[in-house]
Design an enzyme around this catalytic site. Structure first.
Site, PDB file in Angstrom:
ATOM      1  N   LYS A 146     -25.939 -14.875 -95.571  1.00  0.00           N
ATOM      2  CA  LYS A 146     -24.655 -14.450 -95.061  1.00  0.00           C
ATOM      3  C   LYS A 146     -23.797 -15.631 -94.616  1.00  0.00           C
ATOM      4  CE  LYS A 146     -27.017 -10.582 -92.867  1.00  0.00           C
ATOM      5  NZ  LYS A 146     -27.387 -10.026 -91.546  1.00  0.00           N
ATOM      6  N   ASP A 155     -23.356 -22.724 -96.525  1.00  0.00           N
ATOM      7  CA  ASP A 155     -22.834 -23.013 -95.187  1.00  0.00           C
ATOM      8  C   ASP A 155     -23.260 -24.392 -94.697  1.00  0.00           C
ATOM      9  OD1 ASP A 155     -25.507 -22.231 -94.932  1.00  0.00           O
ATOM     10  OD2 ASP A 155     -25.156 -20.810 -93.300  1.00  0.00           O
ATOM     11  N   ILE A 156     -24.569 -24.657 -94.767  1.00  0.00           N
ATOM     12  CA  ILE A 156     -25.064 -25.913 -94.197  1.00  0.00           C
ATOM     13  C   ILE A 156     -26.304 -26.376 -94.936  1.00  0.00           C
ATOM     14  CG2 ILE A 156     -26.285 -24.622 -92.366  1.00  0.00           C
ATOM     15  CD1 ILE A 156     -25.666 -27.052 -90.500  1.00  0.00           C
ATOM     16  N   VAL A 157     -26.378 -27.663 -95.220  1.00  0.00           N
ATOM     17  CA  VAL A 157     -27.556 -28.254 -95.854  1.00  0.00           C
ATOM     18  C   VAL A 157     -28.292 -29.069 -94.798  1.00  0.00           C
ATOM     19  CG1 VAL A 157     -28.376 -29.891 -97.583  1.00  0.00           C
ATOM     20  CG2 VAL A 157     -26.502 -28.334 -98.136  1.00  0.00           C
ATOM     21  N   ASP A 158     -29.586 -28.796 -94.682  1.00  0.00           N
ATOM     22  CA  ASP A 158     -30.413 -29.524 -93.721  1.00  0.00           C
ATOM     23  C   ASP A 158     -31.487 -30.293 -94.489  1.00  0.00           C
ATOM     24  OD1 ASP A 158     -31.923 -30.413 -91.605  1.00  0.00           O
ATOM     25  OD2 ASP A 158     -32.361 -28.439 -90.773  1.00  0.00           O
ATOM     26  N   SER A 159     -32.628 -29.680 -94.761  1.00  0.00           N
ATOM     27  CA  SER A 159     -33.691 -30.370 -95.515  1.00  0.00           C
ATOM     28  C   SER A 159     -33.393 -30.422 -97.013  1.00  0.00           C
ATOM     29  CB  SER A 159     -35.024 -29.653 -95.300  1.00  0.00           C
ATOM     30  OG  SER A 159     -35.016 -28.408 -95.980  1.00  0.00           O
ATOM     31  N   GLY A 160     -32.491 -29.559 -97.489  1.00  0.00           N
ATOM     32  CA  GLY A 160     -32.190 -29.497 -98.913  1.00  0.00           C
ATOM     33  C   GLY A 160     -33.124 -28.578 -99.693  1.00  0.00           C
ATOM     34  N   THR A 190     -33.442 -25.299 -99.766  1.00  0.00           N
ATOM     35  CA  THR A 190     -32.772 -24.155-100.390  1.00  0.00           C
ATOM     36  C   THR A 190     -32.144 -24.567-101.718  1.00  0.00           C
ATOM     37  OG1 THR A 190     -32.302 -23.311 -98.171  1.00  0.00           O
ATOM     38  CG2 THR A 190     -31.071 -22.327 -99.996  1.00  0.00           C
ATOM     39  N   ASP A 222     -25.087 -18.343 -87.815  1.00  0.00           N
ATOM     40  CA  ASP A 222     -25.583 -17.478 -86.742  1.00  0.00           C
ATOM     41  C   ASP A 222     -26.723 -18.112 -85.963  1.00  0.00           C
ATOM     42  OD1 ASP A 222     -27.551 -17.276 -88.887  1.00  0.00           O
ATOM     43  OD2 ASP A 222     -28.414 -15.641 -87.710  1.00  0.00           O
TER      44      ASP A 222
HETATM   45  P1  5GP Z   1     -32.312 -26.340 -95.846  1.00  0.00           P
HETATM   46  O1  5GP Z   1     -32.942 -25.464 -96.886  1.00  0.00           O
HETATM   47  O2  5GP Z   1     -31.302 -27.321 -96.400  1.00  0.00           O
HETATM   48  O3  5GP Z   1     -33.316 -27.032 -94.957  1.00  0.00           O
HETATM   49  O4  5GP Z   1     -31.602 -25.385 -94.819  1.00  0.00           O
HETATM   50  C1  5GP Z   1     -30.436 -24.757 -95.093  1.00  0.00           C
HETATM   51  C2  5GP Z   1     -30.372 -23.434 -94.375  1.00  0.00           C
HETATM   52  O5  5GP Z   1     -30.955 -23.497 -93.058  1.00  0.00           O
HETATM   53  C3  5GP Z   1     -28.934 -23.047 -94.157  1.00  0.00           C
HETATM   54  O6  5GP Z   1     -28.449 -22.282 -95.225  1.00  0.00           O
HETATM   55  C4  5GP Z   1     -28.997 -22.266 -92.857  1.00  0.00           C
HETATM   56  O7  5GP Z   1     -29.307 -20.921 -93.163  1.00  0.00           O
HETATM   57  C5  5GP Z   1     -30.145 -22.871 -92.110  1.00  0.00           C
HETATM   58  N1  5GP Z   1     -29.677 -23.877 -91.131  1.00  0.00           N
HETATM   59  C6  5GP Z   1     -29.923 -25.204 -91.123  1.00  0.00           C
HETATM   60  N2  5GP Z   1     -29.358 -25.805 -90.069  1.00  0.00           N
HETATM   61  C7  5GP Z   1     -28.714 -24.836 -89.379  1.00  0.00           C
HETATM   62  C8  5GP Z   1     -27.908 -24.830 -88.167  1.00  0.00           C
HETATM   63  O8  5GP Z   1     -27.657 -25.841 -87.497  1.00  0.00           O
HETATM   64  N3  5GP Z   1     -27.397 -23.628 -87.778  1.00  0.00           N
HETATM   65  C9  5GP Z   1     -27.629 -22.469 -88.469  1.00  0.00           C
HETATM   66  N4  5GP Z   1     -27.057 -21.357 -88.005  1.00  0.00           N
HETATM   67  N5  5GP Z   1     -28.367 -22.440 -89.609  1.00  0.00           N
HETATM   68  C10 5GP Z   1     -28.910 -23.611 -90.055  1.00  0.00           C
HETATM   69 MG    MG Z   2     -27.837 -20.336 -95.143  1.00  0.00          MG
END
Ligand code: 5GP
Ligand code: MG
Length: 176
Positions: free
Chosen positions: A47, A104-109, A111, A162
């Site tokens: 979402k 929305d946001i990329v953290d570890s990558g 996804t 969220d």
């Molecule tokens: P990744 O797969 O890159 O580690 O994480 C990406 C997903 O983690 C994002 O799509 C989001 O759902 C969630 N996420 C990562 N960091 C945050 C954050 O600071 N706030 C929120 N609300 N979600 C986050």
């Molecule tokens: Mg997300």
């Protein structure tokens, strides 16, 4: 701001005006990049991307179609587990289309690393990623082509993001 918000929000990280200006810039860049491309299919990851997606597509001055993806969330402690599970997979054909994935946001990558090859297997002309926020905690593959803002390594909410389903409606991005 709601009472809950006042109690839990630590600081505003990106204001409504900053977001509006940056999203408009991204839309202009995307318009320019796809001006001579195959038909554009914009895919939003639900979402979290819903508000960003809504603002972004209204700034893209090209014909386009849009759809959404819903990916199962494994929780942050399980990011190295199996495949991406799609809870909703768009029925539209990707063949002969340029796909822009909106996150929305990329953290570890994780996804993107799991999702993008799966989408690529459906035969689009190209897949690019536009993410509103990038924590830059590590180098990710694939790297998003468009990034709204580099984000601090804090837990962010608002503008679609969220915490346990709260705060998505905030018009700004804040840290908890
Ligand atoms: P990744 O797969 O890159 O580690 O994480 C990406 C997903 O983690 C994002 O799509 C989001 O759902 C969630 N996420 C990562 N960091 C945050 C954050 O600071 N706030 C929120 N609300 N979600 C986050
Ligand atoms: Mg997300």
């Amino acid at each position: 701001m709601s009472q809950l918000g006042e109690r839990m929000i630590r600081r505003v990280v990106f204001t409504e005006a900053e977001i509006r200006e940056r999203v408009a810039q991204l839309a202009r860049e995307i318009t320019h990049a796809y001006a001579a491309s195959d038909p554009l299919l914009v895919l939003g990851l639900l979402k979290g991307s819903f508000i960003f997606m809504a603002d972004l597509v209204r700034g893209i001055q090209l014909p386009l179609q849009l759809d959404f993806l819903v990916v199962a969330s494994y929780g942050r402690q399980k990011t190295s587990s199996g495949d991406v599970r799609l809870l909703y997979d768009p029925p539209s054909s990707f063949e002969g289309r340029s796909v822009l994935l909106v996150e929305d946001i990329v953290d570890s990558g994780t996804t993107l690393r799991r999702l993008v090859p799966r989408l690529m297997a459906r035969g689009p002309t190209s897949i690019e990623v536009c993410t509103l926020l990038h924590k830059r905690t590590t180098s990710v593959e694939p790297e998003p082509r468009w990034v709204g803002f580099d984000a601090p390594n804090e837990f962010l909410v608002g503008y679609g993001l969220d915490h346990a389903e709260d705060f998505r409606h905030l018009p700004y991005i804040a840290s908890l």
